[in-house]
Each structure stands twice: as C-alpha cells, then as structure tokens.
Design a protein around this motif. Structure first.
Motif, mmCIF file in Angstrom:
data_model
loop_
_atom_site.group_PDB
_atom_site.id
_atom_site.type_symbol
_atom_site.label_atom_id
_atom_site.label_comp_id
_atom_site.label_asym_id
_atom_site.label_seq_id
_atom_site.Cartn_x
_atom_site.Cartn_y
_atom_site.Cartn_z
ATOM 1 N N SER A 827 -6.404 -7.702 -0.808
ATOM 2 C CA SER A 827 -5.006 -8.075 -0.600
ATOM 3 C C SER A 827 -4.941 -9.593 -0.506
ATOM 4 O O SER A 827 -5.857 -10.243 0.006
ATOM 5 N N ALA A 828 -3.846 -10.146 -1.007
ATOM 6 C CA ALA A 828 -3.683 -11.597 -0.958
ATOM 7 C C ALA A 828 -2.197 -11.926 -0.904
ATOM 8 O O ALA A 828 -1.408 -11.389 -1.688
ATOM 9 N N THR A 829 -1.808 -12.787 0.044
ATOM 10 C CA THR A 829 -0.432 -13.260 0.154
ATOM 11 C C THR A 829 -0.470 -14.765 0.373
ATOM 12 O O THR A 829 -1.547 -15.389 0.343
ATOM 13 N N THR A 830 0.699 -15.348 0.616
ATOM 14 C CA THR A 830 0.738 -16.784 0.923
ATOM 15 C C THR A 830 0.194 -17.074 2.318
ATOM 16 O O THR A 830 -0.079 -18.221 2.653
ATOM 17 N N GLN A 831 0.003 -16.002 3.144
ATOM 18 C CA GLN A 831 -0.428 -16.175 4.519
ATOM 19 C C GLN A 831 -1.896 -15.832 4.748
ATOM 20 O O GLN A 831 -2.519 -16.369 5.652
ATOM 21 N N PHE A 832 -2.451 -14.899 3.951
ATOM 22 C CA PHE A 832 -3.814 -14.452 4.226
ATOM 23 C C PHE A 832 -4.466 -13.894 2.962
ATOM 24 O O PHE A 832 -3.803 -13.564 1.972
ATOM 25 N N ILE A 833 -5.786 -13.782 3.040
ATOM 26 C CA ILE A 833 -6.593 -13.105 2.029
ATOM 27 C C ILE A 833 -7.461 -12.093 2.764
ATOM 28 O O ILE A 833 -8.069 -12.405 3.794
ATOM 29 N N SER A 834 -7.526 -10.862 2.234
ATOM 30 C CA SER A 834 -8.314 -9.821 2.875
ATOM 31 C C SER A 834 -9.041 -9.011 1.811
ATOM 32 O O SER A 834 -8.415 -8.502 0.880
ATOM 33 N N ASN A 835 -10.358 -8.932 1.941
ATOM 34 C CA ASN A 835 -11.178 -8.145 1.022
ATOM 35 C C ASN A 835 -12.063 -7.195 1.822
ATOM 36 O O ASN A 835 -12.542 -7.538 2.911
ATOM 37 N N SER A 836 -12.310 -6.010 1.282
ATOM 38 C CA SER A 836 -13.182 -5.058 1.958
ATOM 39 C C SER A 836 -13.974 -4.258 0.936
ATOM 40 O O SER A 836 -13.516 -4.027 -0.188
ATOM 41 N N THR A 837 -15.167 -3.846 1.322
ATOM 42 C CA THR A 837 -16.030 -2.995 0.506
ATOM 43 C C THR A 837 -16.497 -1.830 1.366
ATOM 44 O O THR A 837 -17.036 -2.033 2.455
ATOM 45 N N SER A 838 -16.280 -0.604 0.880
ATOM 46 C CA SER A 838 -16.685 0.602 1.607
ATOM 47 C C SER A 838 -17.803 1.301 0.858
ATOM 48 O O SER A 838 -17.720 1.489 -0.366
#
Length: 877
Positions: A827-838
């Motif tokens: 996920s990526a917005t102007t406020q944050f970046i979030s990546n995950s691997t399961s």
C-alpha cells in the motif's frame, strides 16, 4: 448422449416388449390390426390378452418429471399391476407434458410402475382405489440412470460443467484433490472463483458476493465467509452454483453474484450411513452423513469436525512519510483451529402434493493464533539520508476466537402440477461470537513483561425470516414466479480493553480481574435492520428456442443503530444514534439462444450490497498494534450494474465457453488505510485511536469508491478419452478504481487501475476400475485496490484414490509440496508506505478414507429453503 426422438423410439420399443412379456405363455405378439384413433397401449392390451382390471368409475392420474431438473418426462411407460399377484392389468404412456391417466378402474389395491430409457424404473405400491373415488399420484420423479442397450450406452450422468440461463453449475463430486478438505478447497477449482490464503472468496476479482448453503443463508456466513467454508466438508458437496446474473427471485444483494453450495441430499429409502475422514500433517477431519427414510417420512443427519494446525511467518515495514519514522516487523506464529457443523432434518409427505420440511444446523468454531513479534523502530539521521535504529520491542500475542451458530427452518410446499407450486417458509438464525486478544509487551533485553493488554469482543447476531413463493407454468413455454419476504436482523456487539502494568502475574485469571483503569475504554453497537421485499419474474421460450427470463424486485429497508463509546476520563459514555430508510428497485434480464452446438447468453442486472457485520463492528482490533483494524457503523449500501455476454459450444463430449462482462459500482464500501495521526483526527471520539504508536496503520471501511471492471473468461473441459479429461480456465480483466483517502482532517482523491490475470488447469485420469488420479494447478494474479495491491498466489495439488469396493475407498493427496506459498501485499499513499510478505507453511499431505453402510433404494429427493443473500461478507481477520 442420444437425441430425444431416439430415446422416445427406444422407449416405445421397450413398452411393446414389456407388454408382450406380461401376457400368458404363448400369448400373442401384437400382430392384430390397430383400429384408427385407438391409443396404442389400449389396443395392445386387447391384442395381448392382458388380465383385465376390475371395472369401475375411478381414475388414476399422475405427472412424471425428471428428479433433478423437474421437467416433464415425455412418453414414459406406465403399467398398472394387480397389488397382490403382480400381474399386468393395463398400460399407458405419458403425454408430452408427462401426464398419464387410467380410466374406469374399479376398487382395489394396485401397483404402478413407471419406466423410461435413461431412468431407473420406479414402482409405486399399495395404490388403494375406493369405489367411485379418483386417485391422484401427484408428481412422480424419475432418477437418471445408465442402461446398456445392444452396445449403445444411454447415461444420465451429469457433465462437469452445466450452463443454465442464469448460472454455471460445477458438479464437484469428482474432485479428488479436495478430499479431506473443506468447501474452500472445492471452490478453488470452480471457474471464475478465487480463494485466498485465509479462505476469503472472490468472483471475478470482487469479494462482494453472497454465499448460500443449500439455498439457505446462515448468520455465520454474514459474520465470516471464510469461517463458514471451513465448516463444510468437501465430501458432502454435490455441486457449486455460480450465479453471475441472479433473477428477481434472489435478494438484491451480492454485487458480483451469488455462490450456492449444494450438499448431497437423501435420495434413498431405508437407512444409510457414510463415514469419511482424513489425516494430514496440516489438517485432519472426521465426518458422517446418514439418512433414514420409511414411508412418507425422511430423516437426515450428519456431523463434521476438522482440525488445522499450521505455522506462519510474515515480514513487513511501515514508513511514515510525514514523521520520517519506519518500523520493521518480523512475526512467527502457530495457528490451531477446530471447526464443526452438525445437522438434523426431516421431510414428511402430507399427500396430495403437499410436503412439510424442517431442520436445524449447529456450527461451532474455535481458533487459536499465537504470534511472537519483533519490532525495530528507525528514524532518519540528522542529514535525512539514512535510517538509524532507535529502539527494539518484543511482543507475544494470542488471539482466541470462539463461535456457536444455530439455524432452524420450517417449510411447507404444495405442488399442484409440474412447474406449478406454492411454498411458505420460516427461518431463525442465532450466532454468538467471542474474541479475546492478549498481548504481552516484553523488555528486549531480558524478555520480562513490561505491560499487558486484553481486548474482548462479544457479538450476538440474530435473523428472522418469513417468505412465500408461487411458481406457475403457463402452457409449455412460459413460467411465472412471484413472492414476498421479510428479514429482520439484530446485531449486539460489545468490546472492552484492559491494561496491566509491570510485574502483573501472567496468570490470565488475575489479568482479567485487574481493577478498573481510566485507560480501559470500551463500547458497543446495537444494530437493527428490516428488509421487506416483493418480486415477480417471467420466463418465456419461443418455438425457435429463444429463452428470456426477466423480472423486478422491490425492497424497502429500515435500520436503526445505537453506538456507545466509553471515552477516557469521561463520566458518561458518548452516545451516537442514526437511522435510515431507503427503497430500491432491482431489475434483471437474462436471454439465451442455442445456435446448433453453440449457446449464447446475454444478461443485465442491477444489484446493491448492504454492509455486513465485519464492516459494521466498531471493535478496534489491535492484536497487531502496528496494523489496527475496525469497522464503521454508518455505512450505506453500494450499488452495481452488471452486463455479461457468453458463448458456449459442445465439441463432441468436450465443452468450451467464452464470457465477457462489465461491472460498474458506485458508493463502494471500500477498505482504506491511514496513519495513526490521521485516524485520531478523523475519529476524535474513539479513545483507542488516540494512544496508538505513531507508526501504526489503521484500516477501516468507508463509502468512498467507484469501481469499473471489464474482462473475460475462457473455460474448457476437454475429453481426451473415456477415462481422461483436462479442464482449464483463464481469466483476464481490467479494473479502474476511483476513490478518496484520508489526509489529516480532509479527504483527497485517488485513482488506481491495473490488469488482473488468473487461471487454473486440472486433469482427471481413471487408471483402472479401482484407481483414479487427479492433479490441479492454479494462479491468482496480483489484484489492485484503491491504495495498492494484493499479491499473486499460485497453488497446486495432486491426489490418487483406490476404490476397495463400491462402499469403501482410500485416498492420498498432497498440496503445495514444493515449499508452501508466499504472498506479497503493498500500500502507498501520500502519508505512508506499507509492504508485507506472508509465508504459508501449508505443504499438506493427507490420507483420506470413505465407507458407506446401509441397504437403500431410490425415492424422490427433497430440498427446500430460504435464500437470505443480501449482506456483504467481510474478511477474516
């Protein structure tokens, strides 16, 4: 498969032969001259010197239909036998509507036999005729069978895939790879469907679907589709119906469509019991399914239990672009689950085409998930060029989920003639869920507990439904359906937080009895919804085989909601109340036409999607303090237009279908994520959001999206030999999503799009009379959402089965044995970046078995029910 005319000719031949055999030894063979306009069977009776039935003024009548399709069996042979001696007294043939009649019958007790090529012969005994009174046998259902006739095989076996005017039917009984599994394992093999690692189901990329079980809803489905699927053993699934264009008879909800799971039903007379089970390194199951039928009463019962045990591992990072903070997270854990479903049902023939149905089902679930997490908090250095480690934290967490569901139903059905019936139904569902999430905060140096946290959430869902339906056949080519329905739902959700300090005993009872703390917030939601509905649908078939099914459904919804929020430091809780009323008219049109070996279908429908419990539940789930989720109580329904065009073709015994579709949804219930700071600004009245870690990401649901989807699907079932077939499907569609996301105290527009690919390939091979082999492989491509994408996911399985005899079999299967599965989300917005691997350690090897007990004979099958297909299912947490 033979043509209809050929079957009729063969049936006539069988009828003549049968009547000849009924005569006394040396009786005539039917060489006499037939008089003009004399019904053929009546003339045969005189020429073959059949024993004459007692004369009188009574009639015996009936209507013969196919047991599966409920369509007339034309020109079936009907024989009248003496009830004591079994000698043939008379014979006739049903007309093109399946109707037959014996006239001028005297009082006595008789036996009726009904036969037709491709069906099992049915015997109706103890037909009592009283003087001057007529006997109506009502609807008589014949079951498909296989008959060998001079080297020609006439079979009633269903194909793997069936195309109907408004749905695709996947006959799942041949699926070996899902043996020992549950419904989610079966759905992975159904065209147009995708199932993710948690068991959540999507249809053509949309999770806005409704899942029914034997045409019935369940409150557990409304709570969690993934949990409901775990309760249904794969061995009990007969077929799966994918309804992409629901008619007006169905509830207005399920924007992408409806999935109806049909389980195996009792079609037997006597007592039988099927036992099946499996042992595996990741899951084990044991179940039974029995039926008892005597005379007019049929009883069915069954139970199923499943245990899964698995490891998990995930890596993720959240980067706050405003504060410059970054958190890296590593989590390892163990997941254990126990699921069960038990049912008891009955049907009773009241006579004169009337039947009473009833039943209850109980579902239980117990899921335990443990995680050990390590967090590395980093910030930019003084130059702003690189991240430097600030601190480390350790946490161990345990999430306990328990659920208990009861479903009760009672139905009355009156069948007037084939295609004409009236029914009244009632259903009550009751589901109770309890979730407890425990978190220990640990010192990263000596692993001592520095703080404890407990989140308790109790949910009670009830549902009461009344429904009446009337279906009327008009001539040979028209059908009218009308009905009315009311559904009342009540949701009562309560949640509470407790915080403990350093040195508190790890004993859970002590923790649960901690004194009140101003930091211990909570709240609840009481939600009531009533839907009133009426519908009408009309089906018309022309002489040139055009079929149109059109209808409209009107629904009126009222809802009331009371939310309570316990704010920190406040003397009284905050109360929020809202209500709404809205009408909706839902039209649908389905058109189909065969052109030689081709069949073309065109459909349009308008659908809405009301929010489900997962979207409404206000509980703030902080089992993972950096990835927080919650529901939103003031969601409105989303609305969708669907158009579909498909062409199917039979090539010998093989089958090919190509479909294209378009879908536009407005006012979408969209999952959106935001930073902890944005969440506290957006929802200042929710205390749990005010003290979150600055690096946390909060996910909730809002009506902020519009989605346009267009794509196609190719499905093929290729029969290479009588014992070998290959099945495959390929999906491709384009998605464009327009929506808004939170940025502090305001919302900003956002658009994302992408192409999604997916497919599946399977092969079935019958090695001998005893051995069968099946292999499956599938790929679900990366799926876009408003703020990022869900990662791609491949899966594969193989299975082999050995039939010891007609009642017992053993099987061996394996899934994802080359290292399990991995899925990446971002996920990526102007406020944050979030990546995950399961990482899913689901390399599963299982041994399955099945054993049947009982001595049975065929009677007509019975199944009824209510469809509450109108709430949006949520994602399993």
């Amino acid at each position: 498969m033979m043509s209809r005319k050929t079957l009729i000719l063969i049936s006539l031949l069988f009828s003549t032969t049968a009547f000849a055999q009924w005569g006394p030894p040396g009786g005539g063979g039917g060489h006499g001259r037939q008089e003009e306009r004399t019904p053929p069977n009546r003339q045969q009776n005189r020429e073959l010197n059949l024993e004459t039935a007692p004369k009188g003024n009574s009639k015996i009548t009936g209507n013969i239909v196919d047991s599966e399709l409920t369509t007339a069996v034309e020109f079936a042979s009907v024989a009248l036998l003496d009830g004591t001696s079994g000698k043939a007294l008379d014979g006739t043939m049903a007309d093109e509507n399946g109707k037959f009649e014996f006239k001028k019958i005297g009082e006595g007790t008789y036996t009726i036999t009904v036969s037709f090529v491709g069906y099992e012969t049915l015997k109706i005994e103890k037909v009592k005729v009283e003087k001057g009174k007529d006997v109506d046998l009502g609807v008589i259902k014949l079951k498909s069978s296989s008959i060998t006739l001079e080297g020609v095989v006439v079979t009633g076996e269903k194909p793997l895939i069936e195309e109907k005017v408004d749905r695709l039917v996947y006959n799942a009984e041949k699926d070996l790879t899902s043996a020992g599994g549950d419904a989610s394992d079966v759905l992975k093999n159904v065209p147009m469907l995708s199932v993710d690692l948690d068991g959540n189901v999507s249809l053509r990329g949309s999770e806005n679907i409704q899942v029914l079980i034997n045409n019935k809803p369940s409150t557990i489905v409304a709570s969690s589709i993934a949990d409901a699927l775990k309760m249904i053993p794969s061995e009990l699934i007969k077929s799966v119906e994918v309804i992409t264009s629901p008619s007006a008879k169905y509830d207005a909800e399920g924007t992408a469509g409806i999935i109806n799971i049909i389980t195996k039903k009792s079609t037997l007379q006597g007592l039988n019991l099927n036992i099946n089970g499996g042992l595996g390194n990741r899951a084990s199951n044991l179940g039974f399914n029995g039926n008892y039928r005597t005379g007019k009463l049929g009883i069915s019962f069954g139970g199923f239990g499943r245990m899964n045990y698995n490891k998990s591992k995930s890596e993720s990072f959240n980067e706050n672009l405003v504060t410059g903070l970054r958190t890296d997270q590593l989590a390892t854990g163990k997941n254990n689950g126990m699921f069960g479903r038990y049912n008891l049902g009955f049907d009773y023939d009241l006579g004169s085409g009337q039947t009473l149905y009833g039943g209850m089902a109980v579902g239980v679930r117990n899921f335990n998930r443990k995680n050990d997490q390590r967090f590395n908090y980093s910030g930019l250095d003084s130059l702003g060029n690189a991240y430097e480690l600030i601190r480390q934290e350790l946490r161990d967490m345990e999430a306990l989920t328990k659920g208990l569901t009861f479903d009760y139903n009672l139905d009355y059905v009156k069948v007037f003639s084939p295609g004409t019936e009236w029914s009244v139904s009632a259903m009550y569902s009751h589901s109770k869920d309890k979730s407890d999430n425990y978190t220990n905060y640990l010192n990263g140096i000596n692993n001592t507990i520095t703080q404890k946290q407990w989140n308790d959430n109790d949910n009670l869902n009830t549902e009461l439904t009344f429904q009446t339906d009337f279906m009327k056949s008009i001539g040979k080519n028209q059908q009218l359906e009308v009905g009315a329905k009311s559904v009342t739902r009540e949701i009562d959700s309560k949640y509470l937080y407790l915080l403990g300090s350093t040195g508190v005993s790890q004993d859970r009872e002590n923790f649960n009895n901690l004194p009140a703390d101003p930091k211990n917030p909570g709240g609840g939601l009481k939600y009531s919804q009533t839907v009133y509905a009426a519908y009408a649908a009309y089906t018309y078939s022309t002489a040139s085989k055009w079929t149109i099914k059109a209808g409209g459904r009107f629904e009126y919804t009222t809802l009331d909601a009371d939310q309570t929020i316990n704010q920190v430091g406040a003397d009284v809780p905050v109360k929020q109340y809202f209500s709404d009323k809205y009408p909706v008219f839902v039209p649908s049109v389905n058109l189909s036409k065969p052109f030689g070996t081709y069949t073309t279908k065109l459909s349009y429908n308008y659908r809405i999607q009301r929010p489900g419990m997962r979207q409404l539940n206000p509980n703030i789930n902080i089992v993972d303090p950096l990835n927080v989720s919650m529901g939103t109580t003031d969601l409105n329904p989303e609305k969708t237009h669907n158009v579909e065009l498909s062409v199917s073709k039979s090539i010998g015994k093989s089958y090919l279908t190509l479909s294209t579709f378009g879908r536009y949804s407005g006012n979408n219930i969209t999952r959106i994520s935001m930073t902890a700071a944005d969440a506290s600004t957006r929802y200042p009245y929710i205390p749990e959001l005010q003290n979150l870690d600055p690096s946390a990401i909060v996910t909730t649901f809002e009506n902020v999206g519009k989605e346009s989807t267009a794509g196609g699907n190719i499905f093929a079932n290729i029969v290479i030999t009588r014992n070998w077939n290959i099945t495959g499907n390929f999906d491709m569609y384009y998605v464009n999503i327009e929506g808004k996301e939170f940025k502090g105290d305001r919302m900003v527009s956002r658009t994302t799009d992408g192409v999604v690919l997916g497919g599946r390939l399977s092969t079935n091979l019958k090695l001998s009379d005893k051995w069968s082999f099946q292999a499956n492989g599938g790929y679900r491509g990366k799926r876009v959402n408003l703020q990022g994408a869900f990662g791609a996911m491949p899966n594969y399985s193989v299975a082999i089965r050995y039939d010891i005899n007609k009642d017992a079999s053993l099987g061996l299967g394996a899934d994802n044995f080359f290292g399990g599965m991995t899925m990446k989300n971002n996920s990526a917005t102007t406020q944050f970046i979030s990546n995950s691997t399961s990482y899913m350690y689901n390399q599963n090897v299982r041994l399955t078995f099945s054993y049947k007990l009982g001595n049975m004979k065929f009677v007509q099958s019975k199944k009824r029910g209510i469809n509450n297909d109108d709430t949006k299912g949520g994602d399993e947490e």
